[in-house]
Scaffold this motif. Sequence first.
Motif, PDB file in Angstrom:
ATOM      1  N   ILE A   1       0.865  -1.173   0.000  1.00  0.00           N
ATOM      2  CA  ILE A   1       0.000   0.000   0.000  1.00  0.00           C
ATOM      3  C   ILE A   1       0.904   1.225   0.000  1.00  0.00           C
ATOM      4  N   ILE A   2       0.717   2.087  -0.990  1.00  0.00           N
ATOM      5  CA  ILE A   2       1.461   3.340  -1.053  1.00  0.00           C
ATOM      6  C   ILE A   2       0.462   4.453  -0.762  1.00  0.00           C
ATOM      7  N   GLU A   3       0.522   4.967   0.464  1.00  0.00           N
ATOM      8  CA  GLU A   3      -0.444   5.979   0.895  1.00  0.00           C
ATOM      9  C   GLU A   3      -0.029   7.369   0.469  1.00  0.00           C
ATOM     10  N   GLY A   4      -0.979   8.101  -0.049  1.00  0.00           N
ATOM     11  CA  GLY A   4      -0.804   9.509  -0.349  1.00  0.00           C
ATOM     12  C   GLY A   4      -1.751  10.308   0.516  1.00  0.00           C
TER      13      GLY A   4
ATOM     14  N   SER B   1      -4.461   6.552  -2.529  1.00  0.00           N
ATOM     15  CA  SER B   1      -3.438   5.536  -2.255  1.00  0.00           C
ATOM     16  C   SER B   1      -3.480   4.474  -3.341  1.00  0.00           C
ATOM     17  N   GLU B   2      -2.332   3.825  -3.563  1.00  0.00           N
ATOM     18  CA  GLU B   2      -2.247   2.684  -4.466  1.00  0.00           C
ATOM     19  C   GLU B   2      -2.236   1.415  -3.631  1.00  0.00           C
ATOM     20  N   VAL B   3      -3.067   0.462  -3.997  1.00  0.00           N
ATOM     21  CA  VAL B   3      -3.138  -0.813  -3.297  1.00  0.00           C
ATOM     22  C   VAL B   3      -2.807  -1.908  -4.302  1.00  0.00           C
TER      23      VAL B   3
ATOM     24  N   THR C   1      -9.275   6.148  -2.488  1.00  0.00           N
ATOM     25  CA  THR C   1      -8.995   7.216  -1.538  1.00  0.00           C
ATOM     26  C   THR C   1      -8.297   6.647  -0.309  1.00  0.00           C
ATOM     27  N   THR C   2      -7.442   7.461   0.269  1.00  0.00           N
ATOM     28  CA  THR C   2      -6.746   7.055   1.488  1.00  0.00           C
ATOM     29  C   THR C   2      -7.755   6.846   2.612  1.00  0.00           C
TER      30      THR C   2
ATOM     31  N   VAL D   1      -8.969   3.380   2.387  1.00  0.00           N
ATOM     32  CA  VAL D   1      -7.972   2.427   2.894  1.00  0.00           C
ATOM     33  C   VAL D   1      -8.158   2.253   4.394  1.00  0.00           C
TER      34      VAL D   1
END
Length: 72
Positions: free
Chosen positions: A19-22, A26-28, A43-44, A47
């Motif tokens: 998981i790359i949180e922004g 976010s990218e999962v 959306t974060t 997540v």
Amino acid sequence: MGLLAVNARNQFQGRIQEIIEGPVVSEVDVLLPSGLQVTAVITTRSVHELGLRVGRDVVALVKSTEVSIATL
């Protein structure tokens, strides 16, 4: 709401690999049993509300109105 109530024909079971949180989205990354990876941008907030974490089993729901292909 159960998965049967979701209008997505393409459902892939897998496990969250990364998981790359922004700050907003976010990218999962979900690793499928076949070894392929599916990446979702959500959306974060989602997540956190879904309690997503690396190693959790999930279902990736794919619904697309367009797939584009370009030549090399």
